[in-house]
Design an enzyme around this catalytic site. Sequence first.
Site: not given
Length: 833
Positions: A176, A58, A561, A370, A227, A258
């Site tokens: 790896v 999403l 700064d 994503v 999740h 969602y």
Amino acid sequence: MGREDTVPERAGTVVVGAGCVGCSAAYHLADQGREDVVVVDQGPLFETGGSTSHAPGLVYQTAGGKMMSHMAAYTRDLYYDLDSYRMSGGIEVAYTEDRWDLLKRKREWGQSYGFDGGELLSPAETAERIPQINEAVIHGGYYLPTDGKAHAVDASREMAERARDAGHEFYGNTLVTDIETEDGAVEAVVTEDGPIACDEVLVATNIWGPLFGEMVDTDIPLVPCSHQYLVSEPLEELAGAEREIEQPLLRHQDFSEYFRQHGESYGVGSYNHEPLLVDPEDIYGPEKLDDLGLEYPSLREFTAEHFYENTHPDHEKSAYDAARELVPAFDDCDWEKQINGMFCFTPDGMPVLGPDEGTDGLWWSLAIWVTQSGGAGSVVAEWMENGVPRLDGERIDATPAHISRFQSHAGSREFTYGRGAQQYREVYQLIHPREQPTDQRTLRRSPFYDRQDELGAEFYDTNGWEVPQWYESNESLLDEYDVPDRPDWLARNWSKAQGVEHQAVRDKVAMFDMTTFTGIEVTGEGAMAFLQRLLTNDMDVSVGRMRYAAMLNEDGGILADITAARLGPDRYLLTTGGGNSATIHSRWIRDHAPEDVSITVHDSSRSGIGVWGPEARELLEPLVETDLSNDGFPFYSVRETYLKDIPVTMLRLSYAGELGWEIYTPTEYGARLWDIVWNAGQEHDITPMGWEALASTSLEKGYRLWGSDVTPEYNPYEANIGFAVDTETEFIGREAILEAREEGIDQQLVPLTLDETGMVVDSGHPILDGEDVLGYGCRADYGYTIDAGIVYAYLPTEYAEPGTSVEVSYENERYRATVESEPLFDPDMERMR
């Protein structure tokens, strides 16, 4: 596109991880002209088994910050061009009045960040777009038509194909096992099929990131979390669907959920359960996956209790009950798919990007969803190739994701897992910007902490430091000072003590804890020449004098700064902010220092107090062994002296815009410094002053705040601090800003005051001329001395003229505002002298 027979013996760059982030980086490196790039992954190409493989993809673009929003928008455009994005639109619904107010603000953030077409929908309008929802339980929704679904595996494959056309090589099923270094630099990536000698390595392994940190002794503060995602059986309400996604995506953030369409089925993702943290060492290998029937290493067994029972500490309903209340079709439905899928969180919920500090040639791109994957690849590729983070060729402020932002304690398991769990719990929650964490607190305390606590200090966590925002004891002065009320949202987690302290420092004298500000000593024979190269202003000043300057990157973007004080012929003291300023700014300085210069960072070894206000000189004169007169100690000068029996460094300046001094001493003297100043100040009615009052007084005075109104996204001329640039000197970024000035500055930072007396708004909201978005407020507060709400914003130069009338949008209401000259307070500098 399977695995080649053998990995090469050498490559210029090795990317570890062939998910969407690694493939995006390779694609963008190819676009930068790199040819000698090898990408390896332990899983099969390109469904590698990481989060890319199972993520729902999403892309909700409107985030609370500009960087994440713009990376999401770039991802949208990139994946759309790769035919890997379904632009379905997305709707976030409000279950509560508070959420509905947030969606009003969120729509305005979208306007600020350039997203067109955002709408606030009524419940009925929301149901027209998503008919299966129960419109009776929502207040409305925020709809952005360009949100949608990224097909992450397809996008990875397509980016890899294009990178291969540029000569890149991809190897799947290649584990790896180590990263070899020598003399502080990358030497090789060791795989199970042999080493690949290389000059640079980019680690884009997400949930496995901490394991690669262990290979090179770098702390990666990141924890994988599970999740849940479920896909229903076909629903009658979606019968006849001809495409996978025909409706807008849906978020129900009041219950951490969602939803998205799967043809005739409907998917629900849930964070509505207790945090399920996973040690990277415990991510399942092939044998365990086979035994459990799981497809990818990034999956865990589905835990039904976390869906059907309420285990989230902050919610009143289980995920299932909340889902079926909003989508009644879920009532008693069966589920075709149920997974616990892993992704990861850092302690602040932001990505990990940038070059490793201890190993040259090693780069990180982790903790990225994503949603921002395409943009993250662009940023890190530009950074690797050109030395400056850019997004689509444009300057971007990547500071919130910089790997060097983390403080020492962030490497601990307790902190990373504790704050990671908090980020998980709060990922969709309505969290007030001033709401503070409750765990992993009191890590870093100034020597004044106990005194401040006795005065009722409201402490905020700032990179581990406990920083007073205001003092409850000052609320007793509300009879003396008028402080306007604030609108509901802005009044939360706030005290009128801010307004009291603001006016008190203008009226008499106040003391402020400067301990979190960072002092950086630059010493050695080449100190002056080095600082001439590092900073924009002329550093060849007399001993005892100070200069304000910017520190730029090669693009001319403002990295910091800084106030530079010359303590001796070969000795300077630079002062910058606290928190990540101590790590990010000092790292840049160390990285550029020549061998004949030494850098000492005082991020914990000194404490300090600002003593400011009309009576500051009168208070301090009996205490110090130096002349505090204007002739003896002029503005913007420095002295090393004694305050009573305490060695101190005194800087004649005031971020509050008043007469005063910053006084620094080694930490062990700090408590005594506070006591002496506090006791001497009683006859002057001294006021303890917190950060909120310093923020509002400095805003009135027009002083910049790095990270808010000055960032690497802007150059000094855009930020209206061209007075701190001496183009007769040679400094990093000089060519870029001269070119920008020659081409013409098309935006400038200017102050606006709200026409309605007593009104105040928050930062992040759009500045409008009719329906045209001109910019947004990068900093906002109330000016208690000038009695007006203040907003600072970068506006097109044609709107930067004082007297120009514009509007500020806040919670779906518009407020007239006027562009002003700066500073708004004490333009003739009479107060500070």
